[in-house]
Structure formats: C-alpha cells, structure tokens
Scaffold this active site. Structure first.
Site, short mmCIF file in Angstrom:
data_model
loop_
_atom_site.label_atom_id
_atom_site.label_comp_id
_atom_site.label_asym_id
_atom_site.label_seq_id
_atom_site.Cartn_x
_atom_site.Cartn_y
_atom_site.Cartn_z
N ASP A 226 0.81 -1.22 0.00
CA ASP A 226 0.00 0.00 0.00
C ASP A 226 0.85 1.27 0.00
O ASP A 226 0.42 2.32 0.49
CB ASP A 226 -0.95 0.02 1.21
CG ASP A 226 -1.94 -1.13 1.18
OD1 ASP A 226 -2.26 -1.61 0.08
OD2 ASP A 226 -2.40 -1.55 2.26
N GLU A 227 2.05 1.20 -0.55
CA GLU A 227 2.92 2.38 -0.58
C GLU A 227 3.40 2.72 -1.99
O GLU A 227 4.29 3.55 -2.15
CB GLU A 227 4.13 2.16 0.34
CG GLU A 227 3.77 2.11 1.83
CD GLU A 227 4.99 2.08 2.73
OE1 GLU A 227 6.10 2.33 2.23
OE2 GLU A 227 4.82 1.79 3.93
#
EC number: 3.5.1.10
Length: 282
Positions: A226-227
């Site tokens: 999620d980055e």
C-alpha cells in the site's frame, strides 16, 4: 488516414526541450494534437506527453529515429499507437463492484482496453466474465499453494501479452518477486485514503477513529504494501451516525470511480512515474 501516436518522455531538464521535441515531430510531418509538460524543480526532471498524427513514417521507423534523437538528452521515452487498445488482465476476489464497473465502462467504449482475462481466487464472478465474453481463470490460493498460484497467474498475464494488470479488489498480497515483474503496469485499488488505514479492514479502522472523510486510493503495486506511487484519490463525507456497513457501502462507489479514472489515465498514457510519485497529465 493519419496514424495517431502518443509520445511520453522524461529526462533531465534543460532549455529548449519543448522546441526540440516539437521540431523533431514537425520535420517528420507530425501534427501535434495535444501536448502537456511539467518541470519538477525538486528533482530537476522534465516530463512530457504529446499526442500527434503522422503518416510519413511507420511506428518502427519513428521508434528508430526517436532512439537517436533521445540519446543526447538522456531521455526515457515510449511511443504508443492509439489504435492499439491496452491489453489488460483483471484480478478479483469476492468483492465485484470495481470489476463490474470496469467491464461496463470497457464495453461502453469508455476505456481503451482489450480485456484478455479475469483471474480470481474464487468462482463468484465466472458468470459475470462469461456475460462479457472474457475468459475466466479460477486459481485458488492457500498458504501452501501461494507460490504456485502466483506462477500460474503470471503465466496467464504473460501469455495474454498484458500491458496492464488491474487488481480490482484482489485481496491477496503479491510476493516481492511478482511485484517486481509487474512494476509500472499493475494498478491496485485500496479502500482507504492512503497513507491512512493501510492493510486489512480499513473501514473498521476508520469507523473506530470516527473519521469525517472516507476515501479510496488507486496506486501502482510495489513490494511495499500500500505504498506504491499514487495515481488518483477521492473522498466521501461521513459523520458520527455512519456504521461500518454505511462506510463500506459509501466506499464502494468511491473505489469504483477512483479505479476507473486511474485505469483510464494509465491506458491513455497520461501517467508518468516520477520516483515514488506520479505525474498525471489529465
């Protein structure tokens, strides 16, 4: 009939880049239909997207001449023919709102895609895939079979020549190896306004914190969960009366819209990577 192309490029910034690119196209009979550029003063990089029509040279000839043109500028570039839709493979689990939305937009002519296959770790959407005449591949995933399942999924992605992989609520964490293989061509929709509430059950986390805004984030997939570089985000207002179920229902609409915009911009070659960020020429 003129062939229409999209040229995207990035390079160290310097004087005269726009003039150089437009001059290169003019000399080859290219008629610029749309152009946008951005100078990142923080990194010293220049980004440009040009859509142009040209009938003097073939795609292969343009690429050959672009290679020589780009070298002195240290340009990274890509040339795409707009007549060729983006070959795409979709991955989904048991939440089908994003998949259904993208399939409808595609069949309605709103997305320049060629959806070649749908892969899922559940059977729930095989009938939906069949209704759009898209091959459906059921690949169950367990802890013991995860590596084999990923290998099979990647085999399908490669056999279909996929330029884009869309994780339309595919609730599996991809291995670092697969993330590396799909770098720059896999888009995920996260049901949260990143960087807040990463990981699983973000609506539960949001409800527990009493948020007044919920959101969704479309980003490129990287090995860091999620980055990845963010392409698009949006929010919906919430208040103290909203339950987790309310937030989830509201979020589904936001997720579908955010993912659709990200897929559209990517497929129209409007998104350029800029380190851990993106440049989006809307």
């Amino acid at each position: 009939m003129n062939h229409v192309y999209i040229l995207t490029l990035s390079c160290p910034d310097r004087l005269g880049l726009v003039h150089a690119v437009s001059g290169f196209l003019l000399e080859r009979g290219g008629n610029i239909e749309e152009a946008a550029q951005y100078n990142d003063h923080g990194t010293g990089l220049f980004f440009m997207r040009v859509q142009f029509a040209c009938d003097r040279l073939t795609h292969a000839e343009l690429c050959q001449q672009l290679q020589s043109f780009a070298e002195p500028f240290k340009m990274q570039w890509h040339l795409h023919a707009t007549a060729q839709p983006v070959r795409t493979v979709m991955l989904v689990s048991k939440e089908g709102h994003c998949l259904n939305d993208l399939l409808f937009r595609w069949k309605s002519g709103l997305l320049p895609l060629d959806i070649r296959a749908i892969i899922s770790n559940h059977r729930d959407f095989y009938q939906l895939a069949a209704s759009y005449n898209v091959p459906f591949h059921h690949i169950p995933v367990t802890l013991a079979t995860k590596a084999q399942a990923e290998a099979r999924a990647y085999e399908i992605i490669e056999s279909e020549g996929a330029e884009l992989v869309v994780l339309a609520r595919y609730m599996q964490i991809l291995s670092d190896e697969l993330c590396t293989k799909l770098a720059g061509r896999a888009i995920n929709i996260h049901h949260s306004f990143l960087p807040s509430f990463k990981g699983a059950k973000p609506y539960y986390q949001a409800h527990d914190r009493g948020v007044k805004l919920i959101g969704a984030t479309a980003h490129y997939v990287t090995a860091h969960l999620d980055e990845g570089p963010i392409i698009e985000q949006d929010v919906a207002r919430a208040d103290h009366s909203k339950t987790v179920e309310d937030l989830t229902a509201m979020g589904r609409d936001t997720e579908s819209q955010v993912l659709a915009r990200a897929v559209k911009w990517h497929s129209e070659r409007r998104v350029l990577l800029n380190g851990h960020k993106t440049v989006v020429f809307k």
